[in-house]
Scaffold this motif. Structure first.
Motif, mmCIF file in Angstrom:
data_model
loop_
_atom_site.group_PDB
_atom_site.id
_atom_site.type_symbol
_atom_site.label_atom_id
_atom_site.label_comp_id
_atom_site.label_asym_id
_atom_site.label_seq_id
_atom_site.Cartn_x
_atom_site.Cartn_y
_atom_site.Cartn_z
ATOM 1 N N ARG A 149 0.838 -1.211 0.000
ATOM 2 C CA ARG A 149 0.000 0.000 0.000
ATOM 3 C C ARG A 149 0.867 1.251 0.000
ATOM 4 N NH1 ARG A 149 -2.903 -2.999 3.876
ATOM 5 N NH2 ARG A 149 -2.136 -1.702 5.586
ATOM 6 N N GLN A 150 1.994 1.195 0.716
ATOM 7 C CA GLN A 150 2.920 2.322 0.729
ATOM 8 C C GLN A 150 3.480 2.572 -0.664
ATOM 9 O OE1 GLN A 150 6.894 1.882 2.500
ATOM 10 N NE2 GLN A 150 6.439 3.646 3.805
ATOM 11 N N GLN A 151 3.770 1.488 -1.385
ATOM 12 C CA GLN A 151 4.305 1.629 -2.736
ATOM 13 C C GLN A 151 3.256 2.219 -3.675
ATOM 14 O OE1 GLN A 151 5.661 -2.051 -4.540
ATOM 15 N NE2 GLN A 151 7.284 -0.985 -5.622
ATOM 16 N N GLY A 170 -2.116 6.205 -4.838
ATOM 17 C CA GLY A 170 -3.109 5.351 -4.201
ATOM 18 C C GLY A 170 -3.457 5.869 -2.824
ATOM 19 N N PRO A 171 -4.458 5.256 -2.174
ATOM 20 C CA PRO A 171 -4.844 5.715 -0.831
ATOM 21 C C PRO A 171 -3.686 5.563 0.138
ATOM 22 C CG PRO A 171 -5.889 3.611 -1.375
ATOM 23 C CD PRO A 171 -5.252 4.106 -2.625
ATOM 24 N N PRO A 172 -3.648 6.366 1.210
ATOM 25 C CA PRO A 172 -2.557 6.272 2.182
ATOM 26 C C PRO A 172 -2.432 4.858 2.722
ATOM 27 C CG PRO A 172 -3.924 8.210 2.603
ATOM 28 C CD PRO A 172 -4.632 7.411 1.553
ATOM 29 N N GLU A 173 -1.194 4.475 3.037
ATOM 30 C CA GLU A 173 -0.947 3.108 3.470
ATOM 31 C C GLU A 173 -1.518 2.811 4.839
ATOM 32 O OE1 GLU A 173 2.983 5.398 4.073
ATOM 33 O OE2 GLU A 173 1.229 5.446 2.780
ATOM 34 N N GLY A 174 -1.883 3.860 5.596
ATOM 35 C CA GLY A 174 -2.434 3.650 6.929
ATOM 36 C C GLY A 174 -1.335 3.649 7.980
ATOM 37 N N GLY A 175 -1.762 3.811 9.224
ATOM 38 C CA GLY A 175 -0.798 3.884 10.318
ATOM 39 C C GLY A 175 -0.215 2.525 10.656
ATOM 40 N N LEU A 176 0.811 2.551 11.492
ATOM 41 C CA LEU A 176 1.515 1.334 11.885
ATOM 42 C C LEU A 176 1.172 0.897 13.303
ATOM 43 C CD1 LEU A 176 4.991 2.210 10.377
ATOM 44 C CD2 LEU A 176 3.648 0.201 9.760
ATOM 45 N N ASP A 177 0.227 1.584 13.940
ATOM 46 C CA ASP A 177 -0.033 1.323 15.356
ATOM 47 C C ASP A 177 -0.504 -0.107 15.606
ATOM 48 O OD1 ASP A 177 0.717 3.874 15.819
ATOM 49 O OD2 ASP A 177 -1.290 4.683 16.095
ATOM 50 N N ILE A 178 -1.459 -0.594 14.780
ATOM 51 C CA ILE A 178 -1.962 -1.952 14.981
ATOM 52 C C ILE A 178 -0.852 -2.960 14.708
ATOM 53 C CG2 ILE A 178 -3.553 -3.694 14.082
ATOM 54 C CD1 ILE A 178 -5.596 -1.513 13.646
ATOM 55 N N MET A 194 -5.149 6.045 -11.294
ATOM 56 C CA MET A 194 -4.779 6.338 -9.913
ATOM 57 C C MET A 194 -3.871 7.568 -9.858
ATOM 58 S SD MET A 194 -2.660 3.859 -7.294
ATOM 59 C CE MET A 194 -3.909 2.574 -7.276
ATOM 60 N N LYS A 195 -2.889 7.602 -10.765
ATOM 61 C CA LYS A 195 -1.949 8.723 -10.795
ATOM 62 C C LYS A 195 -2.662 10.017 -11.174
ATOM 63 C CE LYS A 195 2.335 10.329 -10.744
ATOM 64 N NZ LYS A 195 3.110 10.398 -9.486
ATOM 65 N N TYR A 196 -3.551 9.931 -12.150
ATOM 66 C CA TYR A 196 -4.256 11.125 -12.619
ATOM 67 C C TYR A 196 -5.099 11.743 -11.502
ATOM 68 C CZ TYR A 196 -6.971 14.134 -15.743
ATOM 69 O OH TYR A 196 -7.549 15.220 -16.347
ATOM 70 N N LYS A 197 -5.863 10.916 -10.817
ATOM 71 C CA LYS A 197 -6.733 11.420 -9.741
ATOM 72 C C LYS A 197 -5.915 12.060 -8.628
ATOM 73 C CE LYS A 197 -10.156 8.710 -8.431
ATOM 74 N NZ LYS A 197 -10.887 7.461 -8.083
ATOM 75 N N ALA A 198 -4.753 11.454 -8.333
ATOM 76 C CA ALA A 198 -3.916 12.000 -7.264
ATOM 77 C C ALA A 198 -3.279 13.319 -7.679
ATOM 78 C CB ALA A 198 -2.836 10.992 -6.883
ATOM 79 N N GLU A 199 -2.757 13.383 -8.897
ATOM 80 C CA GLU A 199 -2.086 14.602 -9.358
ATOM 81 C C GLU A 199 -3.070 15.754 -9.497
ATOM 82 O OE1 GLU A 199 1.254 15.277 -10.049
ATOM 83 O OE2 GLU A 199 1.554 13.416 -8.958
ATOM 84 N N VAL A 200 -4.241 15.451 -10.036
ATOM 85 C CA VAL A 200 -5.235 16.511 -10.261
ATOM 86 C C VAL A 200 -6.021 16.793 -8.982
ATOM 87 C CG1 VAL A 200 -7.241 17.146 -11.685
ATOM 88 C CG2 VAL A 200 -5.366 15.866 -12.688
ATOM 89 N N GLN A 201 -5.853 15.898 -7.982
ATOM 90 C CA GLN A 201 -6.564 16.008 -6.705
ATOM 91 C C GLN A 201 -8.072 16.078 -6.949
ATOM 92 O OE1 GLN A 201 -4.684 19.458 -4.976
ATOM 93 N NE2 GLN A 201 -3.081 18.233 -4.028
ATOM 94 N N SER A 202 -8.557 15.058 -7.630
ATOM 95 C CA SER A 202 -9.955 15.040 -8.030
ATOM 96 C C SER A 202 -10.540 13.652 -7.823
ATOM 97 C CB SER A 202 -10.085 15.438 -9.501
ATOM 98 O OG SER A 202 -11.399 15.226 -9.974
ATOM 99 N N ASN A 203 -11.820 13.620 -7.472
ATOM 100 C CA ASN A 203 -12.527 12.347 -7.406
ATOM 101 C C ASN A 203 -12.988 11.913 -8.789
ATOM 102 O OD1 ASN A 203 -12.325 12.023 -4.594
ATOM 103 N ND2 ASN A 203 -14.069 13.387 -4.266
#
Length: 786
Positions: free
Chosen positions: A258-260, A266-274, A513-522
């Protein structure tokens, strides 16, 4: 449905297992009469390993006792009287049992609930509504927690057995000493007269025989205890390996994946607490079992008894060491990756973290972490454990950092805040590979010990691949390399192998995925957009998505070979669209005002069925990062005939002068955004407000765009629709609009036969006016203003 209601319907062995959960430590009557209250409490919210959570546990204990007392008070009648006494007794019993250790109550109830849920789930067909309703993620987490509870019980069981073994062995040694004392007495009889010897010897011989028989029997018992304990440890270690595999090879690898993908938008990889809490539980359980095995070995050395136990203990010790080594080395991870497109002489940051550092007290002697940049070949050698000591492919400044323990979060991490790549040493490139296809990685390594130097670990971890550039112009192609690697890398690969070709739908997922992230659009890429891109990528005319589902695209097609008839690649064109949209067109893309991915022929077909003045916005086929306006209007050269016109593409440079909305506002012949929306309805909220009136005798010029072939002259400034330049009111009236020399004579059309502007013959008024405004004021205005 409540778990307790379902648990009461269990039968056979499952029912016996459920009943065995209860006893004096927690009576089944309490579970029955307080079932709703018990199942509504947030037991999982309490971390049993954190002593600071004890006050929460104490509050739950007090609430439980209060609930019991309230339940008891409401009992009436003869049966109620007995129940009232019983519940009151249970309240007092639970208070005395858990008042000093409320966390144990939480542990007990969590174990009961987990086991009941497991028994109910096993007894319920997975296709039933109950099974179908269980969320897969929570079910997985529940299974992990249940496994931890099972490990806790196994570890507690072996601890009790070890204490029993130690007690029996100590008693054996005492009896053994007694046998030695008897033997010494028998030996001393030789010095006595025969009569005395005969008098005392039989009793001593009988006593010696009894003791030796007991010792023989007890030695066999001790050996059996040792073997039983070793077998239990083997079972615990098997479950530990299984649990560790689930957490490290499934959950942690998924987090890294997910981090990659987050690097591609892509969506954030999430925290590491769990993950950290699981890894810490593993570390604690492993360490407890390791200590038990070492104590068992000490008992064996203290009292050697011939048999296979020595070999078994050596095997257990080796296994537990392997398990903890795998845990420590696998949990040394990169929490915040360095940038994957890395420019030399530019500051960058990264964070590494040891998930088990706090639990193993590594922070008591804080380790230092070193960062080094290595090539793909060096990374391969590292994973093969080949000697690459002191090998690097460049020099990183500020590349050493001490790990810090953060008490509030319980994390042990090193924050590299000011690293900079001073120089890079490139390897020989293969074939057509360019410098922006060469992959490096940042190696983070450290060394530390645990358990008072009992075990010393050398840990290392590699960052996601990075592409090193020396100039911003290389960013585009470097990003393509990173995008392809992040999208199509497989877990456990040899660094940094990726497939040379992928299915078109896979690539669509990556670029969307890249397009939505770069343009910051849903608003991502629609199926029609992706068909357009497929047509461009494969030089195809098919408009059916199914025709492309099984087609593959190679890396060369993606960003090595130019598109037919162009001097740029597919990726370079697509990246130009993303950059333009991100910087200047984001609101219009989000509003759905830009069709974008439409070719010239499609635009013509769409517009010819619409009224004159209808227009659409499409990305230029011929220019990187360009967008054009296509509209339908009369053909000035042939009465009664209509045609579609295409404006010379706008680029980032144009929009830095005047925005798209303002340019559309300037063009009076544009009336409706395809299919039929009045343009002001769509764009007016983005128009630049009118300039204020003249101040101190100066006139503020306003840049306006014109298309000469479609200019409607309007000499009245008050109308608000000036063609070339909007002049505000001035104390010194200027009434010579045709003497400014702003526009050259236009003897022929600036639109070609296809309705396109020719760049050499077209005058971008905005740029020309900008140039005009740079000239000395006197030469422009004839000294009329001061």
């Amino acid at each position: 449905m409540a778990v307790w209601i379902q648990a009461q319907q269990l039968q056979g062995d499952a029912l016996h297992q459920m009943q065995s959960l209860y006893g004096q430590h927690f009576p089944i009557e309490v579970r029955h009469y307080l079932s709703q209250w018990i199942e509504s409490q947030l037991w999982d919210a309490i971390d049993l390993e954190n002593p600071q959570e004890e006050f929460k546990a104490k509050r739950l204990l007090d609430s439980l006792i209060q609930e019991l007392q309230n339940k008891a008070e409401h009992q009436v009648g003869e049966d109620g009287f007995l129940l009232k006494i019983k519940l009151g007794h249970y309240a007092s019993q639970l208070k005395s049992t858990y008042d000093r250790c409320p966390l144990e109550l939480v542990r007990c109830i969590k174990h009961i609930l987990y086991t009941e849920q497991r028994l109910v789930r096993e007894a319920t067909n997975s296709s039933s509504p109950v099974g179908g309703m269980m969320d897969s993620m929570s079910q997985k987490y529940q299974q992990i927690n249940q496994a931890f509870e099972e490990l806790r019980l196994l570890t507690q069981d072996t601890e009790n057995d070890l204490r029993k073994l130690q007690h029996n062995q100590e008693y054996f040694i005492i009896q053994y000493q007694e046998s030695l004392r008897i033997q010494a007495q028998l030996t001393s009889l030789a010095t006595l007269p025969p009569a005395d010897r005969q008098l005392r010897e039989p009793a001593l011989l009988s006593k010696r025989a009894t003791v030796e028989a007991w010792l023989t029997r007890e030695a066999n018992t001790l050996q059996k205890y040792r073997l039983d304990l070793a077998e239990k440890h083997q079972k615990t270690l098997q479950l530990l390996r299984k649990q560790q595999t689930i957490i490290l090879d499934d959950e942690l690898i998924q987090w890294k994946r997910r981090q990659q993908l987050a690097g591609n938008g892509g969506p954030p990889e999430g925290g590491l607490d769990i993950l950290q809490s699981w890894c810490e539980k593993l570390a604690e359980t492993i360490w407890q079992n390791r200590q038990q095995i070492r104590r068992a070995e000490h008992l064996r050395q203290q009292l050697p008894i011939p048999g296979p136990i020595e070999e078994l203990l050596n095997e257990l010790n080796s296994t537990i060491t392997d398990i903890i080594s795998a845990l420590v080395t696998s949990t040394f991870i990169i929490e915040k990756q360095p940038p994957q497109v890395l420019k030399t002489q530019t500051k960058f940051a990264a964070t590494v973290r040891l998930l088990v550092g706090g639990k193993l007290n590594v922070h008591m002697n804080p380790p230092q972490v070193k960062a080094t940049i290595v090539s793909e070949q060096q990374a391969k050698a590292l994973l093969k454990n080949e000697n690459t000591r002191n090998d690097s492919s460049g020099e990183i400044l500020n590349n050493n950092c001490v790990m810090e323990y953060h008490q509030t979060t319980g994390t042990l991490s090193a924050h590299f805040r000011n690293m900079s790549l001073k120089r890079i040493k490139r390897s020989d490139r293969r074939g057509a590979e360019s410098v922006t296809e060469e992959k490096f990685t940042i190696l983070f390594e450290s060394q530390f010990s645990v358990g008072g130097n009992e075990l010393v670990f050398q840990v290392k971890t590699l960052s996601l691949p990075v592409v090193v550039i020396v100039h911003g112009s290389q960013d585009n192609n470097a990003t393509a390399t990173v995008l392809w690697d992040n999208a199509f890398a497989e877990p456990g690969r040899v660094p940094f192998l990726v497939p040379d070709k992928v299915l078109w739908p896979q690539l669509c997922d990556a670029i969307n995925m890249k397009y939505k992230a770069e343009v910051q659009s849903n608003r991502g890429l629609s199926e029609e957009n992706l068909v357009f891109l497929a047509q461009k990528a494969f030089s195809s005319s098919s408009s059916s998505p199914d025709d492309y589902r099984n087609m593959t695209m190679t890396w060369s097609q993606f960003n090595r070979e130019s598109l037919p008839g162009r001097n740029f690649t597919f990726w370079q064109w697509f990246d130009g669209v993303m950059e333009l949209t991100k910087k200047h067109l984001k609101p219009h893309w989000n509003d759905g005002a830009i069709l974008g991915f439409v070719n010239k022929q499609q635009a013509q077909d769409m517009l010819m069925s619409k009224p004159n003045g209808t227009f659409l916005l499409r990305f230029s086929d011929s220019e990187i990062g360009g967008i054009t306006i296509a509209w339908v209007a009369e053909n000035p050269n042939k009465a009664g005939e209509r045609m579609v016109w295409n404006l010379m593409p706008y680029t980032t440079k144009d929009f830095s002068i005047r925005s798209l909305a303002d340019r559309i506002s300037d063009l009076n012949h544009l009336l409706f955004l395809y299919p039929d929306r009045p343009k002001d309805e769509v764009f007016s909220k983005y128009y630049t407000p009118p300039l204020s009136k003249a101040v101190d005798g100066y006139v503020k010029p306003q840049i306006k765009q014109v298309v000469p072939e479609f200019t409607t002259t309007n000499p009245d400034p008050a109308s608000g629709n000036p063609t070339y330049m909007d002049h505000g009111a001035s104390p010194a009236p200027v009434n010579h609009p045709h003497t400014y020399g702003i526009y050259p004579p236009m003897s022929e059309s600036m639109l070609d036969a296809d309705g396109d502007f020719d760049l050499d013959d077209t005058m971008d008024v905005a740029r020309h006016v900008e140039e005009l405004l740079r000239r000395p004021v006197e030469s422009q205005w004839g000294g009329q203003q001061s």
